[in-house]
Every structure is written in C-alpha cells, then in structure tokens.
Design a protein around this motif. Structure first.
Motif, PDB file in Angstrom:
ATOM      1  N   CYS A 147      19.666   1.456  -2.988  1.00  0.00           N
ATOM      2  CA  CYS A 147      19.794  -0.252  -3.094  1.00  0.00           C
ATOM      3  C   CYS A 147      19.948  -1.093  -4.170  1.00  0.00           C
ATOM      4  CB  CYS A 147      19.726  -0.764  -1.789  1.00  0.00           C
ATOM      5  SG  CYS A 147      17.430  -0.478  -1.201  1.00  0.00           S
ATOM      6  N   ARG A 148      18.910  -1.675  -3.933  1.00  0.00           N
ATOM      7  CA  ARG A 148      18.847  -1.963  -5.408  1.00  0.00           C
ATOM      8  C   ARG A 148      17.732  -1.523  -5.592  1.00  0.00           C
ATOM      9  NH1 ARG A 148      15.167  -6.204  -7.818  1.00  0.00           N
ATOM     10  NH2 ARG A 148      14.665  -6.388  -5.696  1.00  0.00           N
ATOM     11  N   THR A 149      16.408  -1.470  -4.868  1.00  0.00           N
ATOM     12  CA  THR A 149      15.012  -1.071  -6.061  1.00  0.00           C
ATOM     13  C   THR A 149      14.554  -0.195  -4.396  1.00  0.00           C
ATOM     14  OG1 THR A 149      13.640  -2.656  -4.847  1.00  0.00           O
ATOM     15  CG2 THR A 149      14.046  -3.041  -6.659  1.00  0.00           C
ATOM     16  N   GLY A 150      15.032  -0.128  -2.677  1.00  0.00           N
ATOM     17  CA  GLY A 150      15.445   1.378  -2.078  1.00  0.00           C
ATOM     18  C   GLY A 150      14.658   0.797  -0.879  1.00  0.00           C
ATOM     19  N   GLY A 151      14.394  -0.232  -0.467  1.00  0.00           N
ATOM     20  CA  GLY A 151      14.052  -0.902   0.623  1.00  0.00           C
ATOM     21  C   GLY A 151      15.852  -1.545   1.843  1.00  0.00           C
ATOM     22  N   GLN A 152      16.343  -2.028   1.359  1.00  0.00           N
ATOM     23  CA  GLN A 152      17.511  -2.149   2.540  1.00  0.00           C
ATOM     24  C   GLN A 152      18.234  -1.034   2.281  1.00  0.00           C
ATOM     25  OE1 GLN A 152      20.181  -5.212   1.154  1.00  0.00           O
ATOM     26  NE2 GLN A 152      19.244  -4.770  -1.107  1.00  0.00           N
ATOM     27  N   ALA A 153      18.132   0.454   1.289  1.00  0.00           N
ATOM     28  CA  ALA A 153      18.693   1.479   1.857  1.00  0.00           C
ATOM     29  C   ALA A 153      17.989   2.827   2.806  1.00  0.00           C
ATOM     30  CB  ALA A 153      18.808   2.558   0.419  1.00  0.00           C
ATOM     31  N   SER A 154      16.413   2.261   3.101  1.00  0.00           N
ATOM     32  CA  SER A 154      14.951   2.798   3.823  1.00  0.00           C
ATOM     33  C   SER A 154      15.957   2.510   5.349  1.00  0.00           C
ATOM     34  CB  SER A 154      14.354   2.085   3.651  1.00  0.00           C
ATOM     35  OG  SER A 154      13.567   2.566   2.567  1.00  0.00           O
ATOM     36  N   HIS A 155      16.714   1.450   5.406  1.00  0.00           N
ATOM     37  CA  HIS A 155      16.955   1.000   6.345  1.00  0.00           C
ATOM     38  C   HIS A 155      18.815   1.719   6.868  1.00  0.00           C
ATOM     39  CE1 HIS A 155      18.723  -0.978  10.810  1.00  0.00           C
ATOM     40  NE2 HIS A 155      17.324  -1.691  10.563  1.00  0.00           N
ATOM     41  N   THR A 156      19.218   2.465   6.416  1.00  0.00           N
ATOM     42  CA  THR A 156      20.398   3.235   6.199  1.00  0.00           C
ATOM     43  C   THR A 156      19.443   4.494   6.230  1.00  0.00           C
ATOM     44  OG1 THR A 156      21.928   1.507   5.073  1.00  0.00           O
ATOM     45  CG2 THR A 156      22.614   3.634   5.258  1.00  0.00           C
ATOM     46  N   TYR A 157      18.614   5.282   5.342  1.00  0.00           N
ATOM     47  CA  TYR A 157      18.375   6.236   5.544  1.00  0.00           C
ATOM     48  C   TYR A 157      17.740   6.339   7.368  1.00  0.00           C
ATOM     49  CZ  TYR A 157      15.377   9.923   4.564  1.00  0.00           C
ATOM     50  OH  TYR A 157      14.201  11.032   4.983  1.00  0.00           O
ATOM     51  N   ASP A 178       0.879  -1.420   0.052  1.00  0.00           N
ATOM     52  CA  ASP A 178      -0.357  -0.108   0.357  1.00  0.00           C
ATOM     53  C   ASP A 178       0.605   1.063  -0.927  1.00  0.00           C
ATOM     54  OD1 ASP A 178      -2.055  -1.405  -0.377  1.00  0.00           O
ATOM     55  OD2 ASP A 178      -2.420  -1.159   2.008  1.00  0.00           O
ATOM     56  N   ILE A 179       1.984   1.407   0.374  1.00  0.00           N
ATOM     57  CA  ILE A 179       3.237   2.494   0.426  1.00  0.00           C
ATOM     58  C   ILE A 179       4.008   2.301  -0.612  1.00  0.00           C
ATOM     59  CG2 ILE A 179       2.522   3.056   3.093  1.00  0.00           C
ATOM     60  CD1 ILE A 179       5.284   1.373   3.557  1.00  0.00           C
ATOM     61  N   THR A 180       4.209   1.794  -1.751  1.00  0.00           N
ATOM     62  CA  THR A 180       5.224   1.020  -2.008  1.00  0.00           C
ATOM     63  C   THR A 180       4.342   0.649  -4.245  1.00  0.00           C
ATOM     64  OG1 THR A 180       5.663  -1.027  -2.173  1.00  0.00           O
ATOM     65  CG2 THR A 180       6.742   0.774  -0.996  1.00  0.00           C
ATOM     66  N   GLU A 238       8.956   1.802  -5.544  1.00  0.00           N
ATOM     67  CA  GLU A 238       9.040   3.265  -5.698  1.00  0.00           C
ATOM     68  C   GLU A 238       8.288   3.259  -4.609  1.00  0.00           C
ATOM     69  OE1 GLU A 238      10.906   5.598  -8.296  1.00  0.00           O
ATOM     70  OE2 GLU A 238      11.724   3.695  -7.183  1.00  0.00           O
ATOM     71  N   LEU A 239       8.185   5.086  -4.484  1.00  0.00           N
ATOM     72  CA  LEU A 239       6.900   6.073  -3.443  1.00  0.00           C
ATOM     73  C   LEU A 239       5.828   5.896  -3.665  1.00  0.00           C
ATOM     74  CD1 LEU A 239       9.204   8.893  -2.479  1.00  0.00           C
ATOM     75  CD2 LEU A 239       7.636   7.418  -1.162  1.00  0.00           C
ATOM     76  N   LEU A 291       7.126   8.350   5.224  1.00  0.00           N
ATOM     77  CA  LEU A 291       6.642   8.961   6.260  1.00  0.00           C
ATOM     78  C   LEU A 291       6.984  10.154   6.696  1.00  0.00           C
ATOM     79  CD1 LEU A 291       5.053   7.260   9.672  1.00  0.00           C
ATOM     80  CD2 LEU A 291       3.636   8.302   8.206  1.00  0.00           C
ATOM     81  N   ASP A 292       8.863  10.137   6.594  1.00  0.00           N
ATOM     82  CA  ASP A 292       9.635  11.159   6.532  1.00  0.00           C
ATOM     83  C   ASP A 292       8.975  12.267   5.262  1.00  0.00           C
ATOM     84  OD1 ASP A 292      11.429  12.741   7.084  1.00  0.00           O
ATOM     85  OD2 ASP A 292      12.956  11.543   7.166  1.00  0.00           O
ATOM     86  N   TYR A 293       8.479  11.727   4.217  1.00  0.00           N
ATOM     87  CA  TYR A 293       8.398  12.068   2.944  1.00  0.00           C
ATOM     88  C   TYR A 293       7.585  13.116   3.221  1.00  0.00           C
ATOM     89  CZ  TYR A 293       7.485  12.048  -1.902  1.00  0.00           C
ATOM     90  OH  TYR A 293       5.928  12.737  -3.476  1.00  0.00           O
ATOM     91  N   LEU A 294       6.351  12.059   3.410  1.00  0.00           N
ATOM     92  CA  LEU A 294       5.016  13.033   4.231  1.00  0.00           C
ATOM     93  C   LEU A 294       5.459  13.649   5.175  1.00  0.00           C
ATOM     94  CD1 LEU A 294       2.935   9.053   3.657  1.00  0.00           C
ATOM     95  CD2 LEU A 294       3.364  11.385   1.574  1.00  0.00           C
ATOM     96  N   GLY A 295       5.589  14.325   5.596  1.00  0.00           N
ATOM     97  CA  GLY A 295       6.401  15.739   6.469  1.00  0.00           C
ATOM     98  C   GLY A 295       5.394  15.342   7.817  1.00  0.00           C
ATOM     99  N   HIS A 296       5.655  13.850   8.525  1.00  0.00           N
ATOM    100  CA  HIS A 296       5.444  13.006   9.777  1.00  0.00           C
ATOM    101  C   HIS A 296       6.167  12.556  10.921  1.00  0.00           C
ATOM    102  CE1 HIS A 296       0.837  14.674   9.355  1.00  0.00           C
ATOM    103  NE2 HIS A 296       1.131  14.523   7.854  1.00  0.00           N
TER     104      HIS A 296
END
Length: 302
Positions: free
Chosen positions: A262-272, A71-73, A82-83, A122-127
């Motif tokens: 990362c490959r599609t943004g999932g693993q990079a989310s943890h580093t983010y 629901d969020i990708t 993707e978002l 949620l960071d992208y959405l300003g929350h």
C-alpha cells in the motif's frame, strides 16, 4: 468400465473433491466472534492495539492489555511504519505479557488495520498459529452493548521468543523482478496487489509523502476498505464466498504467491490477513509504495 479403471476414476473423484474442499476452506481460527470472545476472556491474551491510549482508556474490552502501534513499527531509511527490529518487537510483546504459548486475540484502532498489522507482525515472528483477530473489533463489541472497562489491565512481563519467518516479507529487488515479469507477460509465480484507494492507485491523489503518484507497474488494485469489510461503522469481514469472488474477479490467483503493498504497509496488512484467512499464499512488501516512490530507478504507472 473394468475394475481397475473404476478404481482409478473413484480415486480421481476423491482427489478432486478433497482438493476443492481444501481450496475453499478458510483458516477459521484466525477470526473469532464477539460472542466467542465474551465466553473466553479468561482463557486468552487480549490485546488492544492503538496509536495512543485514548481509545483504550475511554473504554476497552475487559482484560484487554494495551499495545502501542508505535512499539511494533519504526521509520527506516526514511520509510515510515516499517517492521520494528526483532529485538524491539520481542521487548514489546514481552512487556505486554504475551509469552510463548497462550492464545492471543487482537483488536484495535483504524477499523481493524491495527489488529491486522499486529497479526502480520506476529506471523513474521513465527507466532501466528495461536493468533486470532476479533471480527468487527471494538465497534461490534460496543454495538452489542457488551461490557467495557476503563481500568488498565495488569500486564506482567513474560518471556517472548521470536522465530523469524522470512517467507512473510519480500524486498524491493524481488518486487522489481515481479513487476517486470508481470508487465512483460513472462512466466511468474507471483502477482502484485495494491491495497490503497483507487484514486491513489490511479495517480489522481498522491497520498502523504508521495512525489510520483501512481502504482507499481503490473499491480492490480483491491482497496482493502471497500472490499474486505462491510463498512467503517461495521468493520466485520465480508463472507468467505464473497471475498473469494472479489479477489478472483480482480485477477488474484490462488496458484500464485500474492505480494501485497500500500503506501507504508498498514492497509496492506489487512489484505495480508484477509488472504491468509482465505488460504492464499501471500507476502508483504513492507516498504510499499513509499519506498518504491523514493527510488530514482523505479518506474511508476498511472
């Protein structure tokens, strides 16, 4: 030393001490313990983020509401994970009863990846200022023999309004510029961090959907799983000081904006999440190596 010089010296000492303390401080409210959550279940919106409902239905933390990762990708221009559109993201969080004001705590599948991805969203959405991740997730909660529930929590839809923060994401054109600057040792305020396993970074293993294995030129490799958490079985964050040493040793600079992929943004989310927690400036290249790899005019390093 005269009085004026003494005062200047004292002011300098205070500034250095304060700056050092600020540089070393983590954003503590971004991470909560299982003990804290157990005492505050009735005061927060708790989201269990999963690829499907199986893990939720088989036993979740009491009061947790289910949020589907799908629901969020979305898949956009052939690039998966993707978002999702702002409209769909608002609908998803509204349906989960998130609302606009109450504190949110996240946990989910994939050793913390699902929760970290939701934090980034949620960071992208300003929350993000009211969002925390449960340290250790459901794995730690279960290891402590805490109460589980198989009953679905009541989810009353609440209005959810996004205030997009464009500073959280970065596009491929800017990543090209960053890559060029790094490999040509040109002055740059950016660095590139690849969060994938080392064998994918080196090009020894392509990863699903990757035709040209390797990495974006100029990027450094800090594998999220080996460096951010203790282990798969015990996915708590490593101590702050150890995380800082790991990223400093890899060449991640505090005075730069760090672009993660990362490959599609999932693993990079943890580093983010990890770098945000430590107080670093960070942006997500959401298209990641999957998008970079698809472009005919990009270079791949091995």
């Amino acid at each position: 030393m005269n009085l004026r010089n003494l005062m200047l010296f004292a002011a300098l000492c205070v500034a250095l001490f304060t700056g050092s303390a600020e540089a070393q401080s983590a954003n503590r409210e971004m991470l909560v313990s299982t003990g804290w959550l157990a005492k505050n279940l009735d005061r927060v919106i708790l989201l269990h983020v999963g690829a499907n409902r199986q893990s939720y239905d088989s036993g979740h933390i009491p009061t947790a509401r289910f949020l589907a990762y799908s629901d969020i990708t979305t898949t956009r221009d052939g690039v998966p994970n993707e978002l999702a559109s702002v409209e769909n993201l608002q609908k998803a969080f509204s349906a989960a009863g998130v609302g606009n004001s109450k504190r949110i705590v996240l946990y989910g599948d994939l050793n913390g990846l699902a929760a970290a991805r939701t934090f980034f969203t949620l960071d992208y959405l300003g929350h993000s200022k009211r969002v925390s991740v449960l340290n250790g997730g459901l794995e730690k909660w279960k290891s402590e023999k805490r109460e589980l529930s198989t009953a679905a929590a009541t989810q009353v839809p609440e209005p959810f309004v996004a205030t997009i923060d464009p500073q959280t994401v970065i596009g491929i054109d800017t990543v090209r510029d960053v890559s060029w600057s790094v490999i040509n040792q040109s002055p740059s305020n950016f660095s590139l961090i690849d969060a994938r396993p080392p064998e994918e970074y080196r090009g020894e293993k392509p990863g699903d959907g990757i035709v040209r294995p390797g990495h974006i030129p100029g990027s450094i490799n800090v594998f999220w799983l080996a460096n951010n958490i203790v282990s798969r079985e015990n996915p708590i964050m490593k101590p702050d000081a150890e995380l800082r040493r790991i990223y400093a040793a890899a060449g991640v600079a505090r005075n730069k904006t760090n672009v993660v992929y990362c490959r599609t943004g999932g693993q990079a989310s943890h580093t983010y999440f990890t770098l945000r927690y430590l107080g670093y400036r960070v942006k997500m290249y959401d298209g990641s190596f999957f998008q970079w790899n698809k472009q005919a005019d990009t270079t791949v390093a091995r």
